[in-house]
Design a protein around this motif. Structure first.
Motif, PDB file in Angstrom:
ATOM      1  N   UNK A  63       4.720 -46.408  14.424  1.00 55.84           N
ATOM      2  CA  UNK A  63       4.631 -44.769  13.976  1.00 55.84           C
ATOM      3  C   UNK A  63       5.394 -44.552  12.939  1.00 55.84           C
ATOM      4  N   UNK A  64       6.603 -45.304  12.522  1.00 55.10           N
ATOM      5  CA  UNK A  64       7.280 -44.943  11.352  1.00 55.10           C
ATOM      6  C   UNK A  64       6.342 -45.510  10.082  1.00 55.10           C
ATOM      7  N   UNK A  65       5.682 -46.580  10.237  1.00 56.67           N
ATOM      8  CA  UNK A  65       4.738 -46.936   9.141  1.00 56.67           C
ATOM      9  C   UNK A  65       3.698 -46.122   8.790  1.00 56.67           C
ATOM     10  N   UNK A  66       3.247 -45.495  10.137  1.00 60.70           N
ATOM     11  CA  UNK A  66       2.011 -44.491   9.790  1.00 60.70           C
ATOM     12  C   UNK A  66       2.565 -43.379   9.144  1.00 60.70           C
ATOM     13  N   UNK A  67       3.805 -42.876   9.562  1.00 59.24           N
ATOM     14  CA  UNK A  67       4.454 -41.757   8.734  1.00 59.24           C
ATOM     15  C   UNK A  67       4.850 -42.041   7.048  1.00 59.24           C
ATOM     16  N   UNK A  68       4.896 -43.185   6.888  1.00 62.18           N
ATOM     17  CA  UNK A  68       5.315 -43.692   5.478  1.00 62.18           C
ATOM     18  C   UNK A  68       3.978 -43.576   4.720  1.00 62.18           C
ATOM     19  N   UNK A  69       3.108 -44.218   5.319  1.00 64.57           N
ATOM     20  CA  UNK A  69       1.626 -44.278   4.626  1.00 64.57           C
ATOM     21  C   UNK A  69       1.262 -42.775   4.341  1.00 64.57           C
ATOM     22  N   UNK A  70       1.272 -41.835   5.500  1.00 65.82           N
ATOM     23  CA  UNK A  70       0.781 -40.666   5.518  1.00 65.82           C
ATOM     24  C   UNK A  70       1.593 -39.961   4.109  1.00 65.82           C
ATOM     25  N   UNK A  71       2.960 -40.187   4.101  1.00 64.60           N
ATOM     26  CA  UNK A  71       3.789 -39.512   3.310  1.00 64.60           C
ATOM     27  C   UNK A  71       3.259 -39.798   1.768  1.00 64.60           C
ATOM     28  N   UNK A  72       2.998 -41.233   1.437  1.00 66.80           N
ATOM     29  CA  UNK A  72       2.604 -41.623   0.196  1.00 66.80           C
ATOM     30  C   UNK A  72       1.162 -41.284  -0.227  1.00 66.80           C
ATOM     31  N   UNK A  73       0.516 -40.964   0.809  1.00 62.77           N
ATOM     32  CA  UNK A  73      -0.995 -40.518   0.679  1.00 62.77           C
ATOM     33  C   UNK A  73      -1.058 -39.230   0.292  1.00 62.77           C
ATOM     34  N   UNK A  74      -0.091 -38.273   0.462  1.00 59.38           N
ATOM     35  CA  UNK A  74      -0.088 -36.926   0.280  1.00 59.38           C
ATOM     36  C   UNK A  74       0.361 -36.818  -1.370  1.00 59.38           C
ATOM     37  N   UNK A  75       0.599 -37.780  -1.984  1.00 57.53           N
ATOM     38  CA  UNK A  75       1.138 -37.747  -3.212  1.00 57.53           C
ATOM     39  C   UNK A  75      -0.030 -38.161  -4.376  1.00 57.53           C
ATOM     40  N   UNK A  76      -1.191 -38.652  -3.621  1.00 52.97           N
ATOM     41  CA  UNK A  76      -2.433 -38.600  -4.509  1.00 52.97           C
ATOM     42  C   UNK A  76      -3.289 -37.235  -4.576  1.00 52.97           C
ATOM     43  N   UNK A  77      -3.434 -36.853  -5.676  1.00 56.28           N
ATOM     44  CA  UNK A  77      -4.206 -35.616  -5.759  1.00 56.28           C
ATOM     45  C   UNK A  77      -5.149 -35.283  -5.075  1.00 56.28           C
ATOM     46  N   UNK A  78      -5.348 -34.237  -4.487  1.00 61.93           N
ATOM     47  CA  UNK A  78      -6.541 -33.731  -3.644  1.00 61.93           C
ATOM     48  C   UNK A  78      -6.622 -34.168  -2.084  1.00 61.93           C
ATOM     49  N   UNK A  79      -5.647 -35.180  -1.933  1.00 65.21           N
ATOM     50  CA  UNK A  79      -5.434 -35.605  -0.550  1.00 65.21           C
ATOM     51  C   UNK A  79      -4.612 -34.433   0.384  1.00 65.21           C
ATOM     52  N   UNK A  80      -5.516 -34.049   1.312  1.00 61.23           N
ATOM     53  CA  UNK A  80      -4.686 -33.324   2.723  1.00 61.23           C
ATOM     54  C   UNK A  80      -4.533 -33.815   3.844  1.00 61.23           C
ATOM     55  N   UNK A  81      -5.475 -34.885   4.260  1.00 56.91           N
ATOM     56  CA  UNK A  81      -5.325 -35.418   5.444  1.00 56.91           C
ATOM     57  C   UNK A  81      -5.472 -36.705   5.498  1.00 56.91           C
ATOM     58  N   UNK A  82      -4.622 -37.553   6.283  1.00 61.99           N
ATOM     59  CA  UNK A  82      -4.721 -39.207   6.071  1.00 61.99           C
ATOM     60  C   UNK A  82      -4.977 -39.743   7.674  1.00 61.99           C
ATOM     61  N   UNK A  83      -5.974 -40.685   7.732  1.00 61.67           N
ATOM     62  CA  UNK A  83      -6.309 -41.354   8.740  1.00 61.67           C
ATOM     63  C   UNK A  83      -5.705 -42.836   8.473  1.00 61.67           C
ATOM     64  N   UNK A  84      -4.898 -43.195   9.279  1.00 65.21           N
ATOM     65  CA  UNK A  84      -4.165 -44.739   9.410  1.00 65.21           C
ATOM     66  C   UNK A  84      -4.473 -45.358  10.508  1.00 65.21           C
TER      67      UNK A  84
END
Length: 369
Positions: A63-84
């Motif tokens: 769960x923590x890893x998924x949260x970290x990945x989602x947090x990083x993904x939001x730094x990419x321009x245009x990304x609003x949602x992340x499926x991990x």
């Protein structure tokens, strides 16, 4: 959006993969890129899709890893949602040495230089912790003279003999287990010489039909004698773990165990410091009864990892005495969490050992005067 709109954006996907690859795994100490854990990272429209494949079980960290990945993904321009997605594939440490054991991917020996440091208690709790993290785990009690795992697991039954005279492992709390203790009475003394002991151990190991294990934990007897050398010669051990207390006398013998595994070319994956501290149940005072920092010094001196420091706690002792090790009896307790954290670090160290080619060949026995 249509078929065209679902195509991956190569520029954003590359940026996403680089950003996620830079995340450092606290259990292996490596970046996800170095560990080759980022299987896929793509940006399609405003959605990021990421597949992480770890070489060790980490259900408690997922769960923590998924949260970290989602947090990083939001730094990419245009990304609003992340499926991990997070998956685990155990390495083939014991399958790559030319004499693989059927049904077992990795064999890990848990050893100590002397008795009384809590090696068997640590072995059973680490095995259960690996299972709780999502792995298929077996536990072999290699102490022929003093088997303790049947008592610690709360199991008293003879293994089922199959048509080919092999034995089915005895199931206990989700573990596949085997011990000479299942075959003899509790008060029976094993008055055997060395060759008989090693022969019995090899029978237990080879005649048990282990079923698709990610890890087989071998609870070794204390010392550096016949059983240890036999295992190194005849069994594809992928790695070893040394259990010690912080006490100087225990550390002295633990160094001998490390030296033995180095001589037989079995990687020492790390040190587990047991009974590192005691917390008073009445006042909360912390006391280092057996000394402080010994495990860390031993690890540093031998250039191996300190996998974990476990407390001296009455519950750990009473739990195994009653056949319900702490990881099973109190899975949400701080002690169980410490075992699971240590187990993740252990499995991650094994994965790193295999990726970096620490052991490319079977054990080579060398005798030095």
């Amino acid at each position: 959006m249509g078929l065209f709109g679902n195509k991956a954006d190569p520029t954003k996907s590359a940026a996403l993969k680089a950003a996620i690859g830079a995340l450092v795994d606290p259990h292996s100490g490596e970046s996800l890129a170095t560990a080759q854990a980022v299987e896929r990272a793509e940006v399609r429209g405003d959605q990021a899709e990421v597949d992480i494949v770890l070489d060790y079980p980490a259900a408690g960290w997922e769960d923590e890893l998924v949260g970290l990945v989602q947090q990083v993904a939001r730094t990419v321009e245009g990304v609003r949602d992340t499926k991990v997605t997070v998956a685990f594939v155990s390495p083939l440490g014991s399958q790559l040495q030319g004499k693989a054991m059927p049904g077992v991917r990795n064999i890990i020996a848990v050893a100590s230089g002397k008795g009384g440091v809590g090696k068997s208690t640590t072995s059973v709790n680490l095995a259960l912790a690996l299972a709780a993290e999502g792995a298929r785990v077996g536990l072999l009690d290699a102490d022929i003279y003093g088997p303790s795992q049947p008592k610690m697991l709360g199991v008293r039954q003879e293994p089922e003999i199959q048509d080919d005279r092999s034995m089915k492992p005895v199931m206990a709390h989700g573990l596949q287990t085997m011990s000479i203790g299942y075959l003899v009475e509790d008060d029976t003394a094993m008055i055997w010489r060395g060759p008989m002991v090693t022969s019995a151990l090899m029978q237990l190991l080879n005649d048990t039909r282990w079923d698709q294990l990610d890890y087989l934990i071998i609870d070794m007897p204390p010392g550096t004698g016949d059983i240890q050398i036999t295992l190194a010669q005849k069994v594809p051990v992928a790695g070893s773990v040394i259990v010690t207390t912080p006490q100087d006398i225990a550390l002295l013998d633990a160094r001998k165990a490390i030296s033995m595994f180095e001589k037989v070319n079995v990687p020492v994956l790390g040190i587990v410091e047991n009974m590192a501290l005691h917390v008073c149940s009445n006042c909360g005072h912390i006391e280092h009864i057996f000394g402080a920092g010994g495990g860390a010094r031993l690890a540093a001196d031998n250039q191996v990892e300190l996998l974990g420091s476990l407390p001296l706690d009455l519950n750990i002792r009473t739990d195994v005495d009653e056949g319900l090790p702490t990881v099973v009896r109190a899975p949400d307790s701080p002690i169980a969490r410490a075992y699971r954290e240590t187990a993740r670090r252990l499995a991650a160290a094994l994965g790193r050992s295999q990726r970096t080619g620490v052991q490319d060949h079977g054990p080579l026995i060398t005798i030095e005067e």
